[in-house]
Design an enzyme around this catalytic site. Structure first.
Site, PDB file in Angstrom:
ATOM      1  N   GLU A  72       0.799  -1.276   0.121  1.00  0.00           N
ATOM      2  CA  GLU A  72       0.147  -0.094  -0.109  1.00  0.00           C
ATOM      3  C   GLU A  72       0.993   1.505  -0.052  1.00  0.00           C
ATOM      4  OE1 GLU A  72      -2.426   1.432  -0.656  1.00  0.00           O
ATOM      5  OE2 GLU A  72      -4.202   0.897   0.805  1.00  0.00           O
ATOM      6  N   ASP A  79      -4.086   5.734   6.428  1.00  0.00           N
ATOM      7  CA  ASP A  79      -4.501   6.910   6.986  1.00  0.00           C
ATOM      8  C   ASP A  79      -5.389   6.411   8.176  1.00  0.00           C
ATOM      9  OD1 ASP A  79      -5.167   9.511   7.445  1.00  0.00           O
ATOM     10  OD2 ASP A  79      -6.361   9.633   5.516  1.00  0.00           O
TER      11      ASP A  79
HETATM   12  P1  IMP Z   1      -7.681   5.218   4.743  1.00  0.00           P
HETATM   13  O1  IMP Z   1      -8.726   4.323   4.450  1.00  0.00           O
HETATM   14  O2  IMP Z   1      -8.180   6.278   5.380  1.00  0.00           O
HETATM   15  O3  IMP Z   1      -6.459   4.401   5.389  1.00  0.00           O
HETATM   16  O4  IMP Z   1      -7.074   5.790   3.315  1.00  0.00           O
HETATM   17  C1  IMP Z   1      -6.788   4.815   2.412  1.00  0.00           C
HETATM   18  C2  IMP Z   1      -6.311   6.038   1.268  1.00  0.00           C
HETATM   19  O5  IMP Z   1      -6.696   7.282   0.990  1.00  0.00           O
HETATM   20  C3  IMP Z   1      -5.090   5.734   0.458  1.00  0.00           C
HETATM   21  O6  IMP Z   1      -4.748   4.540   0.009  1.00  0.00           O
HETATM   22  C4  IMP Z   1      -4.869   6.925  -0.307  1.00  0.00           C
HETATM   23  O7  IMP Z   1      -5.366   6.591  -1.535  1.00  0.00           O
HETATM   24  C5  IMP Z   1      -5.933   7.919   0.426  1.00  0.00           C
HETATM   25  N1  IMP Z   1      -4.953   8.812   1.097  1.00  0.00           N
HETATM   26  C6  IMP Z   1      -4.789   8.893   2.475  1.00  0.00           C
HETATM   27  N2  IMP Z   1      -4.134   9.949   2.987  1.00  0.00           N
HETATM   28  C7  IMP Z   1      -3.738  10.373   1.839  1.00  0.00           C
HETATM   29  C8  IMP Z   1      -2.932  11.618   1.533  1.00  0.00           C
HETATM   30  O8  IMP Z   1      -2.364  12.224   2.374  1.00  0.00           O
HETATM   31  N3  IMP Z   1      -2.489  11.835   0.205  1.00  0.00           N
HETATM   32  C9  IMP Z   1      -3.017  11.154  -0.873  1.00  0.00           C
HETATM   33  N4  IMP Z   1      -3.789  10.062  -0.516  1.00  0.00           N
HETATM   34  C10 IMP Z   1      -4.196   9.679   0.532  1.00  0.00           C
END
Ligand code: IMP
Ligand code: MG
Length: 188
Positions: A105, A109
């Site tokens: 990955e 986040d």
């Molecule tokens: P999560 O489900 O919140 O962990 O986020 C997953 C997805 O959100 C990642 O695989 C990224 O595609 C996108 N994402 C999260 N934070 C960022 C960032 O700071 N920049 C760009 N994409 C992000």
């Protein structure tokens, strides 16, 4: 669609340089190669953000391994946040039952995406299932997810480059930069 500005207009700072990436990724590759030596290994990359990391990482993995891809989208999420549930928009072509799966990955986040993908893949009965994430935004975590290999822990800021996008653009930058969201107007 409106044209997006050159990245310099949106960059507030370079967080991880190209040199830091070139030093850290082979360390991860070496660790993975040691951990799976004499074993089967299947890397799974979640499109699209993880692609640049995958292709650099796999060049530093010295043991035989296979790769496959999947794409997911999250339900009911705000512009830059994800919800708890994901839907598979592109499924794997390989059967992962009985295999050692390593999910590659770009960033974890909130952890919601990876938590949902992990439970989905786990139901297909792989022999083992681990996560390798280039970036770990630990402060933003909402779902508890085990990340076995982490490139860099980063602060809770929106970043772009090296596979990570801002509204699908800027994935090509060779470094990881912090976006100054105050200067950004999303394309109409
Ligand atoms: P999560 O489900 O919140 O962990 O986020 C997953 C997805 O959100 C990642 O695989 C990224 O595609 C996108 N994402 C999260 N934070 C960022 C960032 O700071 N920049 C760009 N994409 C992000
Ligand atoms: Mg994205």
């Amino acid at each position: 669609m409106a044209k997006l500005p050159p990245y310099e207009e949106l960059l507030s700072e370079i967080l991880i340089t190209e040199e830091q990436l070139k030093k850290r990724i082979p360390e991860l590759g070496a660790e993975i190669s040691r951990d799976y030596v004499d074993d089967d290994l299947l890397l799974i990359c979640i499109l699209r953000g993880g692609v640049m990391f995958l292709t650099d990482l796999m060049r530093t993995i010295t043991i035989p391994h296979a790769v496959d891809f999947m794409a997911v989208s999250s339900y009911g999420a705000g512009a830059r946040e994800t919800s708890g549930q994901v839907r598979i928009t592109l499924d794997l072509t390989m059967n992962i039952r009985g295999r050692n799966v390593l999910l590659v990955e770009d960033i974890v986040d909130s952890g919601n995406t990876i938590a949902s993908v992990l439970s989905l893949l786990d139901s297909r009965q792989p022999r083992s299932l681990r996560v390798c994430s280039l970036l770990d935004k630990a402060e933003a975590r909402q779902s508890v997810v085990p990340i076995h290999y982490v490139g860099f822990e980063i602060p809770n800021k929106f970043v772009f480059g090296y596979g990570l996008d801002l509204d699908e653009y800027y994935r090509n930058l060779p470094f990881i930069g912090v976006v100054d969201l105050k200067k950004y107007t999303p394309p109409a």
